[in-house]
Structure formats: structure tokens, C-alpha cells
Motif scaffolding. Structure first.
Motif, PDB file in Angstrom:
ATOM      1  N   UNK A 190      59.877  21.680-125.599  1.00 58.21           N
ATOM      2  CA  UNK A 190      60.605  20.575-124.578  1.00 58.21           C
ATOM      3  C   UNK A 190      60.420  21.340-123.177  1.00 58.21           C
ATOM      4  N   UNK A 191      60.131  22.360-123.001  1.00 57.18           N
ATOM      5  CA  UNK A 191      59.792  23.201-121.598  1.00 57.18           C
ATOM      6  C   UNK A 191      58.566  22.621-121.007  1.00 57.18           C
ATOM      7  N   UNK A 192      57.327  22.570-121.901  1.00 60.44           N
ATOM      8  CA  UNK A 192      56.086  21.981-121.679  1.00 60.44           C
ATOM      9  C   UNK A 192      55.951  20.712-121.440  1.00 60.44           C
ATOM     10  N   UNK A 193      56.812  20.053-122.283  1.00 57.71           N
ATOM     11  CA  UNK A 193      56.912  18.293-122.090  1.00 57.71           C
ATOM     12  C   UNK A 193      57.591  17.961-120.675  1.00 57.71           C
ATOM     13  N   UNK A 194      58.530  18.682-120.457  1.00 56.37           N
ATOM     14  CA  UNK A 194      59.368  18.361-119.177  1.00 56.37           C
ATOM     15  C   UNK A 194      58.325  18.863-117.970  1.00 56.37           C
ATOM     16  N   UNK A 195      57.614  19.916-118.087  1.00 55.34           N
ATOM     17  CA  UNK A 195      56.870  20.510-117.028  1.00 55.34           C
ATOM     18  C   UNK A 195      55.396  19.471-116.787  1.00 55.34           C
ATOM     19  N   UNK A 196      54.953  19.120-117.906  1.00 52.73           N
ATOM     20  CA  UNK A 196      53.680  18.412-117.717  1.00 52.73           C
ATOM     21  C   UNK A 196      53.951  16.773-117.473  1.00 52.73           C
ATOM     22  N   UNK A 254      60.460  23.575-112.691  1.00 52.99           N
ATOM     23  CA  UNK A 254      59.293  24.085-112.078  1.00 52.99           C
ATOM     24  C   UNK A 254      58.484  22.914-112.126  1.00 52.99           C
ATOM     25  N   UNK A 255      57.447  23.280-111.394  1.00 52.62           N
ATOM     26  CA  UNK A 255      56.532  22.053-110.673  1.00 52.62           C
ATOM     27  C   UNK A 255      54.944  22.687-110.784  1.00 52.62           C
ATOM     28  N   UNK A 256      53.972  21.693-111.532  1.00 48.16           N
ATOM     29  CA  UNK A 256      52.571  21.926-111.644  1.00 48.16           C
ATOM     30  C   UNK A 256      52.021  22.003-110.153  1.00 48.16           C
ATOM     31  N   UNK A 267      42.782  25.780-110.104  1.00 50.40           N
ATOM     32  CA  UNK A 267      43.804  26.549-110.769  1.00 50.40           C
ATOM     33  C   UNK A 267      45.318  25.836-110.637  1.00 50.40           C
ATOM     34  N   UNK A 268      45.864  25.810-111.794  1.00 51.24           N
ATOM     35  CA  UNK A 268      46.942  25.258-111.881  1.00 51.24           C
ATOM     36  C   UNK A 268      48.120  26.562-111.746  1.00 51.24           C
ATOM     37  N   UNK A 269      49.019  26.244-110.790  1.00 49.40           N
ATOM     38  CA  UNK A 269      50.004  27.177-110.484  1.00 49.40           C
ATOM     39  C   UNK A 269      51.333  26.733-110.871  1.00 49.40           C
ATOM     40  N   UNK A 270      52.280  27.358-111.700  1.00 49.52           N
ATOM     41  CA  UNK A 270      53.475  26.966-111.953  1.00 49.52           C
ATOM     42  C   UNK A 270      54.520  27.531-111.353  1.00 49.52           C
ATOM     43  N   UNK A 271      54.849  26.746-110.324  1.00 49.55           N
ATOM     44  CA  UNK A 271      55.800  27.118-109.339  1.00 49.55           C
ATOM     45  C   UNK A 271      57.301  26.709-109.531  1.00 49.55           C
ATOM     46  N   UNK A 286      60.535  27.125-104.794  1.00 49.29           N
ATOM     47  CA  UNK A 286      59.664  27.937-104.029  1.00 49.29           C
ATOM     48  C   UNK A 286      58.318  26.981-103.588  1.00 49.29           C
ATOM     49  N   UNK A 287      58.427  25.774-104.019  1.00 48.91           N
ATOM     50  CA  UNK A 287      57.359  24.919-103.854  1.00 48.91           C
ATOM     51  C   UNK A 287      56.842  24.888-102.329  1.00 48.91           C
ATOM     52  N   UNK A 288      57.635  24.753-101.353  1.00 45.19           N
ATOM     53  CA  UNK A 288      57.103  24.597-100.024  1.00 45.19           C
ATOM     54  C   UNK A 288      56.443  25.872 -99.503  1.00 45.19           C
ATOM     55  N   UNK A 289      57.208  27.122-100.079  1.00 41.12           N
ATOM     56  CA  UNK A 289      56.683  28.263 -99.641  1.00 41.12           C
ATOM     57  C   UNK A 289      55.300  28.586-100.387  1.00 41.12           C
ATOM     58  N   UNK A 290      55.097  28.219-101.434  1.00 36.37           N
ATOM     59  CA  UNK A 290      53.891  28.612-102.035  1.00 36.37           C
ATOM     60  C   UNK A 290      52.784  27.750-101.454  1.00 36.37           C
ATOM     61  N   UNK A 291      52.943  26.601-101.039  1.00 38.50           N
ATOM     62  CA  UNK A 291      51.956  25.622-100.246  1.00 38.50           C
ATOM     63  C   UNK A 291      51.644  26.104 -98.945  1.00 38.50           C
TER      64      UNK A 291
END
Length: 663
Positions: A74-80, A229-231, A275-279, A283-288
Motif C-alpha cells: 500500500x505504501x508503494x501503491x500510494x507513492x507511485x 512522500x513524493x517521487x 535518478x528518482x528521489x523519494x522526498x 521537503x519538496x521545495x527544499x530539495x528542488x
């Protein structure tokens, strides 16, 4: 003992056993949902018998019993899901196929089912990967890259649907070996049949998948992630190690390794995979921001200075419906959050969804990018700077959002009839329309910009070489490294192309060396290049009068006089007689001038026909690994149409072949 009493006792024991079994069955039914006799998938309905329904129920019970594994699924399904759904929608693949993205059971024979390699998405084995041109080698495995695998699987689904004429058969062909489909005569029984009876355990591949689908469908609506989380697809990963990327983006290396199992080498190779980063969402804006600061290729975004973003709390107070508001290029903007669509964004901004779509040059059903700031008031008709240099991956829409200028204005300024793919380094006009007699300009941007960045800070620039090409042709740019302290204000497009961006214009004498780099807009017939003397013959180059051998002089005089008859000159030339700069051959030189290839002007009717053909057709050059089927899918045309338009005689097309594709 009385016989009647004995029989009565036996009856009571039997009754207790039956009631106990009914209670236990009721307990099972309460723990797991009853499997219906009909299960819908895409446009077909699977019908179950008592036996196959029992098999699905047993598989469902086993899935639900392993709580830990189900939670991971379920974690991966929700993330992807936000990554996968747009691709399936674009390729017009039924939404039910999304349950296949992390499912990896495969029926290898009638009796057995196996699991594919760890990390493989969409049940893609090597054979399927080869069919859709996914790369699997010592450096990378695109079956384990979520985005590449999703695009490959979508192509595979579309191809098999055409082959089997049924989405159920497409599903079965993806989950089982081809021998099983042949043995069960699936194509014969299921083709164009909306109701399919699963009456034997031989269909175990589909039965197990249906159980998995029911389990996810039941649990997902009540599922709540511990942390949203966001891919994020990191676009500047080429040539870097995962440890270096983790350091640059300030993320955990273990997470990078877990979701980038496609990478088999130490450094990220040159490919379409990033490369795929799980964010974490917060923290999405910070990582970008870290990503933009870490890139080493192309001109840095910090020097470009656009878009100009400023957090505006006053707007959020006046609009009490939630959302993070910005001033983007001095216009009101709203940041897209998780699960936001144009309707929710318009609601937060207090405007109609039609206006929101119009302000951002999108459609009302388009998917939004998480973290992107969208305009909630009309963009301007021109930008605050006159020019922009296109970088890798940028589109006209990206540039219109970056500067806050309407997409229609960009099209008009740059004389585009429709939205089209941009070439890296092209100079776009952002304030006025490019004059017809003004050349299309390109800037050749170096791969590594460390020295350029230092020069920008110091206010120094390197030497520029200038050259002009008349008519509507091209100006190409090349950075030299000899002179310093050049006043950019005296050069064309100096201050307009943004901070520190430099242009150089090539010399007319160097055009022959850059013929292959010229875009389609260039009319090669006006360039001082060597003439082709026949399609299959060698090109004859005349450099100076001294370099023309005496033996060939009569032929050149005939050609100048307009002699269109076929002339063959075949004469042995001794090595000693050939001067430096001439063409040296051991045996003979043959120069043939063909009448049909003479440089006469075409008739007006032929020119009109050519113009009409260019207007109605695009040209596609076949690249390595491309097939007719893949090209037809990319351009949304039929293979038979490509066959007719190009007068093909074989389904195999060689690399470099130019194909006509109708617009």
C-alpha cells in the motif's frame, strides 16, 4: 444402552460439528470480503465458478494474513500512483492496469507460478523489455526504473490489445507464458468477448491477480500513510554517484539505493533515465532548491533569475480557502499541493476553473505538478526581458510560465504555427516578433560551466567570433577562450539573454563544417557547399584553380558550358603526378555527371507540390533501436499508413532512414 438414546447422542454431536463449521466460516467471511462470481476488469467481465471462486478467496485470505507485506504494498501503491496514472491516461490504457505496477507474480507453466527479479516493475521479463526497446545491460536495467518501465509497459499493453483484440487477453499475456495462452486457446475463445468464464485452475495467473486487486481496492480507501512522500525525478544526475546526489540533496543514501535498483554502475550513465528521489512532501521545495544549486551542466538557474517568486501571506489571509500563495513575476500565484487539480486550485483562488486553465495555458482536466506555482491572474503579453536561451528539456509552456508571458504571445514572437519541440541553445524572442529577415540564432552551450560561472562573477567574458548568414537561416554560437574584458553591451543580444549568457556568431567560411548541425529552417541550396553530382557518386570539391589536375580540366569546362550529356572520364593517375591537396587513388578516378542530377531549376508545378508536401508531412529520421511500430505509436498513426506514405518494401527500417509522417 438404549439404541434411541445412542442415535440421539450421535445426532447432537453431528449438529454441534455443523454449527461449529458454520461459525468458523462466518468468522472467515467477516475477516475477508466475499468474492463475487463476477469481477469487472477494463471492458470485460470475468465470471467465476465455485472452484475458481474458492481459489480467489484462498489467495485473498493469504494476502490479508501478511499484514506487514500488505502495508508495504500500500505504501508503494500510494507513492507511485501519481506517476503512473498520467502515463496510462496519455497512452489510453484502462485504469485497472495500474494494479500491475508493483505486482510481479508470473505463471511460467500450468502448474507453477514464480516471482520475477526483485525491483522489476510491471511484470516485465527480458523478452517483453526487448520488444519495447527497454535497455537491460551491465550499466542499467530500465525494467527497474519506475518511469521508463511504465512507459514501456503502456506500449506493450497497446500492442497486445491490437494483437489479441481484448484487454483480458492482454492482461493474461502479460502475466503468463505464451505457451499457456496457446494451450488454452485464449485468442480464439476470448477475442472480442465481453464475458469470460474462468472455469479451471489453469487460469491461476489471472485468479491470483484478481485476488491482489480486490485486496488493494478494499484497503486503499482507508489507508493513511505515516508520512506523505513524493517521487522527484532529479534531472542533473548524469555522471554522478548516488552518494554524491544524496549529499547534494541532503537525503538518505539508503532511500536512493532502494528506489534506484535500475542502476548497475557506480555512476549514472548517459541515458533517458534520471535518478528518482523519494522526498517527504514538506521537503519538496527544499530539495528542488538543492537540485538547482547542485547542477553542473548548462547555465545555472540562479543567474537566470526567473521566475521571480515571493511568498505572500497577505494573499492567503484574504483567500481563506487554504493554499500557499506567491507573487510570481509580480503576478498572483498559487502553489499546487498533493492531489490538487485545476478544480481545487480554482476553488482555493476564488476563480472559475475555466479562468484558471486560461491563465496557465492548460486544459481543465490536465494534471498539475506538485510544488509548481500556477498563475491565478492573467499573464502578460510580453516578458520583462527580450530573449531566452533554451536549455535541455525546456518546452514553450515551461518558458511561458517561467517569465509569466502568454503562450500565444511566444508563438507569435517566434513565428511558430503550433507548439513544437525546442532545440537546446535556441534564442527565443520574448517581447517582439522576430523579423522575417532576422536569422534564427543558436547559442552552443558548453557542458561544464565552472569557468563561465567564475567569469560571470568577475564580470569578464571571453572572445567572440562574429559571422552572419543572410536570409532566414541560422546563427550558431561557440565560446572561445583567448581574449578578456569584452564589453558585452557592444555585442548583439548581450544584456537581453539574461545574466552572463553569451552569444557567438559563426563565420560564413565555417558553414561547410557545421552543415550537419543546421536546423530544418536552413535552405542548403543557398550555402557555398560542394555540389552533389548524383546520389550515388562522390562529391567533387573545387578548392582552387591550381588544385585541378590537367587531365580533368576539359571535363570541368564542359560542365561549366552546360553540357548535360553523360560524360565518363576514366584515366589512371600516377601517385607521383598527383600534387598535394588533390584526391589520391591507387587505380582510377571516375567522375560522372548525370543529366537527371544537373542543377537546373525545378518547374513551378514541382515546387508547389514540394511545398504542399512539406506542409502536410513531417520528416522523422530513424534512430538506433526504433521500429516501425514504435514510430507509429509515437506519432499516433498506423503502421500501414507509414508503409504507404514512404513506399516501403520491408518492415525493417535502417538507422538514418528519413520517413514521411503526416501531420
Amino acid at each position: 444402552m438404549d439404541l434411541r438414546a445412542f442415535l440421539h447422542t450421535q445426532f447432537l454431536v453431528f449438529l454441534f460439528i455443523v454449527l461449529g463449521s458454520l461459525d468458523s466460516r462466518a468468522a472467515v467471511d467477516n475477516d475477508s470480503p466475499l468474492v463475487p462470481y463476477e469481477i469487472k476488469f477494463a471492458d470485460v467481465t470475468f465470471q467465476l465458478t465455485d472452484v475458481t471462486r474458492y481459489l480467489v478467496q484462498t489467495e485473498l485470505k493469504n494476502i490479508q494474513a501478511d499484514k506487514s507485506n500488505l502495508r508495504q504494498q500500500l505504501d508503494k501503491f500510494n507513492l507511485f500512483l501519481p506517476v503512473v496514472e498520467p502515463v496510462l491516461k496519455e497512452k489510453v490504457v484502462p485504469d485497472d492496469f495500474k494494479f500491475l505496477m508493483i505486482y510481479n507474480k508470473y505463471q511460467s507453466s500450468i502448474e507453477t507460478s514464480t516471482f520475477l527479479e526483485n525491483g522489476v516493475y510491471w511484470c516485465l521479463d527480458r523478452e517483453k523489455a526487448d520488444d519495447v526497446d527497454l535497455i537491460v545491460n551491465d550499466q542499467l536495467d530500465e525494467r527497474k526504473h519506475l518511469i521508463a518501465a511504465t512507459k514501456g509497459a503502456a506500449i506493450c499493453f497497446k500492442r497486445n490489445q491490437v494483437l489479441y483484440r481484448n484487454w483480458a487477453s492482454t492482461l493474461f499475456s502479460h502475466l503468463a507464458d505464451k505457451k499457456i495462452l496457446t494451450l488454452l486457446e485464449v485468442n480464439k475463445k476470448w477475442a472480442e468477448n465481453p464475458y469470460i468464464l474462468l472455469d479451471t485452475p489453469a487460469y491461476s495467473a489471472i485468479l491470483q491477480f484478481l485476488a491482489y486487486k480486490i485486496a488493494i481496492e478494499r484497503e486503499f480507501p482507508i489507508y493513511k500513510p505515516v508520512e506523505q512522500k513524493i517521487v522527484y525525478e532529479y534531472p542533473y544526475s548524469k555522471g554522478k554517484t548516488l552518494n554524491k546526489i544524496a549529499l547534494d540533496l541532503k537525503v538518505e543514501p539508503e532511500t536512493l539505493f532502494e528506489y534506484n535498483k535500475w542502476l548497475n554502475s557506480v555512476k549514472v550513465p548517459e541515458s533517458d533515465c534520471n535518478v528518482l528521489v523519494i522526498v517527504p512532501a514538506n521537503r519538496y521545495s527544499e530539495v528542488r532548491t538543492f537540485a538547482e544549486l547542485s547542477r553542473k551542466i548548462g547555465l545555472p538557474a540562479k543567474d537566470l533569475g526567473f521566475p521571480i517568486l515571493k511568498r505572500e501571506d497577505k494573499l492567503s489571509k484574504t483567500k481563506s480557502k487554504g493554499g500557499v500563495f506567491y507573487l510570481i513575476n509580480d503576478l498572483e500565484g498559487l502553489q499546487a499541493d498533493m492531489c490538487d487539480i485545476p478544480v481545487t486550485m480554482a476553488y482555493k483562488a476564488g476563480i472559475s476553473v475555466e479562468r484558471f486553465a486560461e491563465y496557465n495555458d492548460i486544459k481543465e482536466n490536465d494534471l498539475l505538478k506538485i510544488g509548481q506555482v500556477y498563475y491565478i491572474e492573467s499573464k502578460t503579453s510580453k516578458a520583462s526581458v527580450p530573449f531566452h536561451v533554451v536549455r535541455d528539456g525546456e518546452t514553450l509552456w515551461d518558458i511561458s510560465q517561467m517569465y509569466g508571458v502568454k503562450l500565444s504571445s511566444l508563438l507569435n514572437f517566434n513565428r511558430f504555427e503550433t507548439v513544437q519541440r525546442l532545440q537546446r541553445g535556441r534564442v527565443l524572442w520574448l517581447q517582439t516578433t522576430r523579423p522575417k529577415n532576422k536569422p534564427i540564432e543558436y547559442i552552443e552551450m558548453p557542458d561544464e560551466m565552472t569557468e563561465v560561472e567564475e567569469m560571470m562573477v568577475a564580470g569578464q567574458n571571453k572572445n567572440l567570433e562574429k559571422e552572419f548568414i543572410l536570409d532566414d537561416t541560422v546563427q550558431t554560437v561557440e565560446v572561445k577562450s583567448s581574449l578578456k574584458d569584452v564589453d558585452l553591451s557592444s555585442l548583439p543580444l548581450s544584456q537581453e539573454i539574461g545574466k552572463g549568457q553569451q552569444s557567438q556568431i559563426m563565420n560564413k567560411n565555417d558553414l561547410a563544417s557545421t552543415k550537419q548541425e543546421l536546423p530544418k529552417e536552413v535552405d542548403l541550396s543557398i550555402l557555398p557547399l560542394t555540389k552533389e553530382i548524383g546520389k550515388g557518386n562522390q562529391q567533387s570539391k573545387v578548392t582552387s584553380k591550381k588544385e585541378v589536375p590537367k587531365e580533368i580540366e576539359p571535363l570541368t569546362q564542359d560542365i561549366r558550358k552546360g553540357n548535360t550529356n553523360s560524360v565518363n572520364l576514366s584515366k589512371s593517375i600516377d601517385r607521383k603526378q598527383v600534387t598535394e591537396g588533390s584526391v589520391v587513388q591507387d587505380e582510377e578516378q571516375t567522375v560522372t555527371w548525370n543529366k537527371q542530377n544537373s542543377t537546373k531549376n525545378k518547374p513551378y508545378s514541382v515546387e508547389v507540390a514540394d511545398r504542399e508536401e512539406n506542409k502536410n508531412f513531417l520528416k522523422h529520421t530513424v534512430k538506433k533501436g526504433e521500429t516501425l511500430f514504435r514510430i507509429s505509436v509515437n506519432y499516433n498513426v498506423a503502421v500501414s499508413e507509414l508503409w504507404v506514405w514512404n513506399n516501403l518494401t520491408s518492415t525493417i527500417v535502417n538507422v538514418g532512414t528519413v520517413l514521411k509522417v503526416k501531420r
